[in-house]
Design an enzyme around this catalytic site. Structure first.
Site, mmCIF file in Angstrom:
data_model
loop_
_atom_site.group_PDB
_atom_site.id
_atom_site.type_symbol
_atom_site.label_atom_id
_atom_site.label_comp_id
_atom_site.label_asym_id
_atom_site.label_seq_id
_atom_site.Cartn_x
_atom_site.Cartn_y
_atom_site.Cartn_z
ATOM 1 N N ASP A 11 27.018 21.314 -39.465
ATOM 2 C CA ASP A 11 26.941 20.384 -40.150
ATOM 3 C C ASP A 11 26.410 18.711 -39.552
ATOM 4 O O ASP A 11 26.984 18.397 -38.666
ATOM 5 C CB ASP A 11 28.819 20.239 -40.812
ATOM 6 C CG ASP A 11 29.156 19.804 -41.437
ATOM 7 O OD1 ASP A 11 27.960 19.593 -42.554
ATOM 8 O OD2 ASP A 11 29.810 18.892 -42.116
ATOM 9 N N SER A 12 26.662 18.362 -40.812
ATOM 10 C CA SER A 12 26.365 16.819 -40.223
ATOM 11 C C SER A 12 27.491 15.973 -39.254
ATOM 12 O O SER A 12 27.423 15.113 -39.063
ATOM 13 C CB SER A 12 25.759 16.121 -41.339
ATOM 14 O OG SER A 12 27.368 16.164 -42.932
ATOM 15 N N GLY A 44 23.990 13.424 -46.302
ATOM 16 C CA GLY A 44 23.691 12.868 -47.787
ATOM 17 C C GLY A 44 22.318 12.388 -48.450
ATOM 18 O O GLY A 44 21.216 12.564 -48.993
ATOM 19 N N CYS A 75 27.004 23.232 -44.440
ATOM 20 C CA CYS A 75 26.402 21.987 -44.810
ATOM 21 C C CYS A 75 26.164 22.173 -46.060
ATOM 22 O O CYS A 75 24.617 22.793 -45.739
ATOM 23 C CB CYS A 75 26.280 20.611 -43.461
ATOM 24 S SG CYS A 75 25.424 19.662 -44.827
ATOM 25 N N GLU A 154 36.838 10.451 -45.649
ATOM 26 C CA GLU A 154 36.370 10.440 -44.149
ATOM 27 C C GLU A 154 37.480 9.182 -43.435
ATOM 28 O O GLU A 154 38.133 9.252 -42.704
ATOM 29 C CB GLU A 154 35.259 9.273 -43.842
ATOM 30 C CG GLU A 154 34.326 10.921 -43.442
ATOM 31 C CD GLU A 154 34.007 10.909 -42.158
ATOM 32 O OE1 GLU A 154 33.872 10.753 -41.101
ATOM 33 O OE2 GLU A 154 33.692 12.262 -42.831
ATOM 34 N N CYS A 186 30.554 20.029 -51.325
ATOM 35 C CA CYS A 186 30.025 19.252 -50.643
ATOM 36 C C CYS A 186 31.268 19.585 -49.753
ATOM 37 O O CYS A 186 32.591 19.756 -49.870
ATOM 38 C CB CYS A 186 30.022 17.591 -50.688
ATOM 39 S SG CYS A 186 30.543 16.477 -48.840
ATOM 40 N N THR A 187 30.791 19.564 -48.498
ATOM 41 C CA THR A 187 31.910 19.838 -47.871
ATOM 42 C C THR A 187 33.353 19.429 -47.782
ATOM 43 O O THR A 187 34.966 19.564 -46.950
ATOM 44 C CB THR A 187 31.455 20.533 -46.068
ATOM 45 O OG1 THR A 187 30.530 18.852 -46.025
ATOM 46 C CG2 THR A 187 30.589 21.944 -45.581
ATOM 47 N N HIS A 188 33.201 18.000 -47.815
ATOM 48 C CA HIS A 188 34.722 17.508 -48.052
ATOM 49 C C HIS A 188 35.205 17.218 -49.010
ATOM 50 O O HIS A 188 36.858 16.921 -49.063
ATOM 51 C CB HIS A 188 34.001 15.716 -47.712
ATOM 52 C CG HIS A 188 33.369 15.091 -46.020
ATOM 53 N ND1 HIS A 188 32.957 15.965 -46.123
ATOM 54 C CD2 HIS A 188 33.509 14.360 -45.650
ATOM 55 C CE1 HIS A 188 32.056 15.007 -44.415
ATOM 56 N NE2 HIS A 188 32.763 14.304 -44.503
#
Ligand code: DGL
Length: 270
Positions: A11-12, A44, A75, A154, A186-188
């Site tokens: 992932d990033s 992104g 990701c 974040e 999106c993973t977040h």
């Protein structure tokens, strides 16, 4: 490569834990290596070729130095940028959230009007849109980049008034255009699930394909005789830059996913 070879994740950053945690839950015997490229976070807004190069370097490490038997591009942005090329270069199975997310959306949407929120890179690549149209050429996809959401997660702002306001602004157009399903591309974003559900008041079905990915890996490993029957596998967490790992986000990951996360720095890009 054998049964005990690890499943490799990339992932990033650490958002991909929303996917790896599902895999650990369903396949507790598997050894896991997770690589977060925090040195280059976020992916992104980056150019596709740049993200592809980063992802290929990480996959090369996971396959050739860690002997990974299966790769999960955890990701969305890296999936659309790199999976097609990586699948030609490497002989292990490589999957990401796009195909599973598209499949779930098409299967569950009643009116085939499907919303997508994701990074700029994921939306502009048309990866989700094409995957959905391939399954149903008559589907309609409404896609919007929602860049502020990665930042707020974040920072650990999952449910305050500012977050609710931003989500309302981003999500109202999907409701107004009649979408009955919303892909969290999106993973977040799964960390915002509660606030998203509060804002949309049941008007859309929210899709994040973590469980579907884990089930697909289980099927694939079983079919190839590579499923690890052990009770508890090892977990290794690596990052290209430890100082870029958000403390707030790591705390949320530990609390919400119930994971014992200990990241070590390994820079593959020197
Ligand atoms: N992991 C990225 C994704 O799922 C989100 C964060 C980033 O922009 O790097 O698209």
């Amino acid at each position: 490569m054998g049964i005990k070879s690890p499943v490799g994740f990339l992932d990033s950053g650490i958002g991909g834990l929303t996917i790896s945690s599902e895999v650990i839950r369903l396949l507790p015997g598997e050894n896991i290596i997770y690589y977060g490229d925090n040195a280059h976070f976020p992916y992104g807004p980056r150019l596709q070729w740049e993200v592809r190069d980063f992802a290929l370097r990480i996959i090369d490490y996971l396959v050739n130095e860690c002997d990974a038997k299966y790769i999960v591009v955890a990701c969305n942005t890296a999936s659309v940028a790199a999976i097609d090329v990586a699948s030609e270069v490497f002989s292990v199975p490589i999957i990401g959230p796009i195909t599973e997310g598209a499949k779930e959306a098409v299967q569950s949407s009643k009116n085939q009007k499907i919303g997508l929120i994701a990074t700029e890179g994921t939306v502009s690549s048309q990866g989700y849109q094409n995957a959905i149209y391939k399954l149903n050429p008559d589907a309609e996809v409404v896609a919007h980049a929602t860049p502020k959401l990665v930042d707020i997660v974040e920072k650990g702002q999952l449910s305050d008034l500012e977050t609710e306001g931003i989500l309302r602004e981003y999500l109202t157009p999907f409701i107004n255009t009649g979408c009955d399903s919303l892909i969290l591309g999106c993973t977040h974003f799964p960390f915002l699930m509660e606030t998203i559900k509060k804002v949309i008041e049941g008007k859309m079905n929210v899709i994040f394909p973590g469980t579907e990915i884990a089930e697909r890996i289980k099927r694939d490993l079983a079919d190839t005789g590579l499923l690890n029957p052990d009770k508890k596998g090892d977990e290794i967490y690596l990052t290209s830059q430890l100082s870029n790992v958000s403390k707030d986000f790591l705390k949320i990951g530990r609390e919400r996913l119930g994971m014992n996360l200990d990241f070590q720095e390994l820079n593959l890009f020197e």
